[in-house]
Write an enzyme that holds these catalytic residues in place. Structure first.
Site, short mmCIF file in Angstrom:
data_model
loop_
_atom_site.label_atom_id
_atom_site.label_comp_id
_atom_site.label_asym_id
_atom_site.label_seq_id
_atom_site.Cartn_x
_atom_site.Cartn_y
_atom_site.Cartn_z
N CYS A 55 13.29 -0.39 2.28
CA CYS A 55 11.93 -0.93 2.12
C CYS A 55 11.98 -2.43 1.82
CB CYS A 55 11.18 -0.12 1.06
SG CYS A 55 9.39 -0.35 1.11
N HIS A 71 12.19 5.94 2.19
CA HIS A 71 12.93 5.91 0.92
C HIS A 71 13.80 7.15 0.76
CE1 HIS A 71 10.96 2.47 -1.12
NE2 HIS A 71 10.01 2.71 -0.24
N GLU A 114 16.04 7.69 -1.34
CA GLU A 114 16.26 7.99 -2.77
C GLU A 114 15.12 8.80 -3.37
OE1 GLU A 114 15.13 5.26 -1.57
OE2 GLU A 114 13.84 4.16 -2.95
#
Lengths: 224, 81
Positions: A86, A194, A196
């Site tokens: 990002c 994302h 994560e």
């Protein structure tokens, strides 16, 4: 050791370290952006999501000038694996480590939702845990995530197989549905989704591990 | 010296902000507003020995910092002593 760079305004730094350390069992440390060197045991560098420097001027434009970026560039030039997520992707594009740039979303909205992505290749250090053509689900959350490249640059990027992730349904107007792109050498990767945030069933899915796990595998195997 | 630099999205780059402004102009009753492109204007005070040096400095500044050449064009609009 996986170095997660902390810029002023990063906000996914701890989540990224959590995914690496607590979920994947890979040693990980936060590295403040004012460090002029990376820790000597750094095996991979991650630039996390967030709003470094308040997105002033352009997203990632200021982060690129952080003292640590000189060391990140040297690490990347020497073949070290670097991943930008990002805002980290935006910084890598601004720094010239990745092709293209990220523009304001086509419909001007900040988009926060889980999207379907197609993995284009599995023969890279960032996607080895996935299969080519596999459909995976990872959240996006950005206002400036429309990847852009002029036709000639796009043609070069496509020809070299640098696009690793594409949106199944384009949410933001990115050219060629690009969600994630790597450099020509194959050691620097940037993506708007994302991974994560998709590492435990409680978070809604674990497909993020297909990306971060691939990187951990590559670094671990490299050490043997 | 004082200088003004403008940065605009390249013609081939979609400018959704400009489009939104153009639509809003329509909502304001100005159907004649056909296209809007939004850019940035920088007013810079600098210390340079002469105009030539100021031009070189501004070109570098605009290319490496104020604009992203992948998506934007810049123009040094004026330099005044």
């Amino acid at each position: 050791m996986f170095a997660v760079i902390q810029f002023p305004g990063s906000n996914d730094d701890r989540d990224t370290r959590f995914a690496l350390k607590s979920v994947l069992g890979a040693p990980s440390e936060l590295v403040w952006h004012k460090s002029v060197e990376l820790p000597s045991d750094t095996r991979a560098v991650l630039l996390p999501g967030g709003f470094s420097y308040g997105d002033y001027l352009r997203c990632g434009a200021m982060g690129r000038f952080s003292p640590v970026m000189g060391a990140v560039k040297r690490f990347a030039d020497a073949g070290g694996p670097v991943v930008g997520i990002c805002n980290g992707f935006q910084i890598l594009c601004e720094a010239g480590l990745l092709p293209g740039a990220l523009l304001r979303n086509r419909d001007l909205h900040f988009i926060c939702e889980t999207v379907a992505l197609r993995v284009e290749r599995s023969d890279t250090i960032f996607t080895s845990r996935a299969a080519a053509g596999q459909r995976i689900h990872i959240p996006i959350k950005h206002g400036e995530g429309a990847w852009f490249a002029e036709p000639e640059l796009l043609a070069r990027v496509e020809e070299r197989g640098q696009v690793l992730l594409r949106y199944c349904e384009n949410p933001n107007g990115a050219v060629a549905d690009v969600a994630g792109v790597m450099n020509e050498a194959g050691n620097v990767f940037g993506l708007m989704p994302h991974p994560e945030h998709a590492v435990e069933p409680a978070l809604g899915g674990t497909d993020g591990l297909l990306i971060l796990g691939s990187l951990v595998d590559a670094v671990t195997e490299g050490r043997k | 010296m004082k200088a003004v630099v403008t940065v605009m999205p390249k013609q081939e780059v979609l400018d959704p902000q400009g489009k939104a402004i153009q639509r809003a102009a329509g909502a304001l009753g100005h159907a004649g507003v056909q296209d809007v492109r939004q850019g940035k204007r920088f007013e810079i005070t600098l210390d340079a020995a002469d105009r030539e040096k100021a031009e070189a400095l501004l070109d570098e500044l605009a290319e490496k910092l104020l604009s992203n050449p992948v998506i934007e064009d810049f123009q040094v609009e004026s330099i005044e002593a």
